[in-house]
Design a protein around this motif. Structure first.
Motif, PDB file in Angstrom:
ATOM      1  N   LEU A   1      40.199   4.946  43.289  1.00 35.03           N
ATOM      2  CA  LEU A   1      40.828   3.764  43.868  1.00 35.03           C
ATOM      3  C   LEU A   1      39.803   2.645  43.861  1.00 35.03           C
ATOM      4  O   LEU A   1      38.677   2.835  44.330  1.00 35.03           O
TER       5      LEU A   1
ATOM      6  N   VAL B   1      42.656  -1.027  51.369  1.00 35.20           N
ATOM      7  CA  VAL B   1      42.080   0.207  50.833  1.00 35.20           C
ATOM      8  C   VAL B   1      42.324   1.379  51.779  1.00 35.20           C
ATOM      9  O   VAL B   1      42.536   2.517  51.339  1.00 35.20           O
TER      10      VAL B   1
ATOM     11  N   LYS C   1      45.969   2.463  51.150  1.00 33.91           N
ATOM     12  CA  LYS C   1      46.167   3.084  49.849  1.00 33.91           C
ATOM     13  C   LYS C   1      45.377   4.382  49.694  1.00 33.91           C
ATOM     14  O   LYS C   1      45.808   5.303  48.992  1.00 33.91           O
ATOM     15  N   ALA C   2      44.241   4.475  50.345  1.00 33.51           N
ATOM     16  CA  ALA C   2      43.484   5.723  50.293  1.00 33.51           C
ATOM     17  C   ALA C   2      44.273   6.846  50.956  1.00 33.51           C
ATOM     18  O   ALA C   2      44.278   7.988  50.480  1.00 33.51           O
TER      19      ALA C   2
ATOM     20  N   THR D   1      45.304   9.406  48.116  1.00 33.14           N
ATOM     21  CA  THR D   1      44.281  10.470  48.208  1.00 33.14           C
ATOM     22  C   THR D   1      43.363  10.509  46.982  1.00 33.14           C
ATOM     23  O   THR D   1      43.305  11.514  46.265  1.00 33.14           O
ATOM     24  N   PRO D   2      42.645   9.437  46.703  1.00 28.94           N
ATOM     25  CA  PRO D   2      41.722   9.425  45.562  1.00 28.94           C
ATOM     26  C   PRO D   2      40.513  10.317  45.813  1.00 28.94           C
ATOM     27  O   PRO D   2      40.191  10.633  46.964  1.00 28.94           O
TER      28      PRO D   2
ATOM     29  N   VAL E   1      36.494   6.260  46.072  1.00 31.21           N
ATOM     30  CA  VAL E   1      36.850   4.845  46.242  1.00 31.21           C
ATOM     31  C   VAL E   1      35.680   4.023  45.748  1.00 31.21           C
ATOM     32  O   VAL E   1      34.544   4.205  46.203  1.00 31.21           O
TER      33      VAL E   1
ATOM     34  N   THR F   1      34.417   1.643  54.775  1.00 34.94           N
ATOM     35  CA  THR F   1      33.678   2.872  54.467  1.00 34.94           C
ATOM     36  C   THR F   1      33.476   3.703  55.721  1.00 34.94           C
ATOM     37  O   THR F   1      33.605   4.935  55.708  1.00 34.94           O
TER      38      THR F   1
ATOM     39  N   LEU G   1      36.593   5.525  56.467  1.00 33.67           N
ATOM     40  CA  LEU G   1      36.930   6.556  55.485  1.00 33.67           C
ATOM     41  C   LEU G   1      35.967   7.734  55.524  1.00 33.67           C
ATOM     42  O   LEU G   1      36.218   8.757  54.885  1.00 33.67           O
TER      43      LEU G   1
ATOM     44  N   THR H   1      37.153  10.530  52.314  1.00 32.38           N
ATOM     45  CA  THR H   1      37.111  10.160  50.906  1.00 32.38           C
ATOM     46  C   THR H   1      35.695   9.727  50.544  1.00 32.38           C
ATOM     47  O   THR H   1      35.040   9.023  51.309  1.00 32.38           O
TER      48      THR H   1
ATOM     49  N   VAL I   1      32.893   7.527  48.875  1.00 34.53           N
ATOM     50  CA  VAL I   1      32.845   6.094  48.596  1.00 34.53           C
ATOM     51  C   VAL I   1      31.616   5.754  47.765  1.00 34.53           C
ATOM     52  O   VAL I   1      30.486   6.147  48.100  1.00 34.53           O
TER      53      VAL I   1
END
Length: 227
Positions: free
Chosen positions: A6, A40, A43-44, A48-49, A52, A67, A70, A74, A76
């Motif tokens: 992402l 972000v 959408k994260a 589920t990327p 990022v 960050t 997240l 996820t 980063v």
């Protein structure tokens, strides 16, 4: 396996360039784009990327705050045009697994995404030097705020020192004349003991606790007491 990425950047031309560069990689797929920190986060959660690619400076909720939110969910990889110590330090403290300048080549970008997706840390030597400089200005070590599980062995302290100076597992194995798989096992034990999730956070821990002193190398190889 395909690495799902992402991209978060407030400039459409920058996002489009990264989409082209990353989608040209056979093992990487850009699954979405975000225009700011709030976008972000939404959408994260939906996409589920695996990684990022996060710009530091964005309107509203910036990349550093996104960050932090997240962290633990996820991986980063921070990306910025600003080669400044404060961003390196804050990005790592926020939970970023890597830090790369926008002037990086397509190959460097792809390699960085793979490294972070694999659970390692993208901490280039130039970034390590800036991190050391940042800690040099901060003065004496500050208390570590993580959840350390126990003291490190002398060998683990030695390996953590080398991690803090930006050495890869292969380079550590060569330096200590041990098998790379042995290094990987030690690194896994280190991360568990000091309560961090990757090598980048381990490097921050090493400086925060004074195991490694700016410009002075390792303080010693004695096991640091659990904070």
């Amino acid at each position: 396996m395909t690495i799902r990425v992402l991209i978060a950047d407030d400039q459409s031309m920058v996002r489009e360039a990264f989409v082209v560069l990353l989608n040209a990689q056979p093992d990487i797929e850009v699954v979405g784009e975000a225009v700011d920190g709030d976008d972000v986060l939404v959408k994260a959660a939906a996409l589920t990327p695996d990684v990022v690619l996060m710009d530091v400076r964005m309107p509203g909720t910036d990349g550093l705050e996104a960050t932090r939110r997240l962290a633990g969910r996820t991986k980063v990889l921070m990306l910025t045009t600003f080669d400044l110590d404060e961003y390196v330090y804050e990005a790592l403290r926020a939970g970023a697994s890597g830090f790369l300048l926008k002037k990086a080549t397509a190959r460097e970008l792809g390699d960085a995404v793979r490294i972070v997706a694999n659970g390692d840390a993208m901490l280039a030597p130039s970034v390590t030097r800036r991190l050391i400089s940042a800690f040099a200005r901060l003065g004496p070590p500050r208390p570590f705020t993580g959840e350390a599980q126990g003291p490190l062995t002398p060998r683990e302290s030695e390996i953590l020192t080398l991690i803090a100076h930006g050495l890869s597992n292969t380079e550590i194995a060569g330096s200590l004349v041990i098998a790379e798989q042995t290094v990987k096992s030690h690194v896994s034990n280190i991360l568990t003991k000091i309560g961090v999730r990757d090598r980048t956070q381990a490097a921050v821990y090493a400086f925060q606790t004074g195991l490694v002193t700016p410009y002075g190398g390792a303080r010693s190889h004695d096991p640091p007491a659990a904070p």
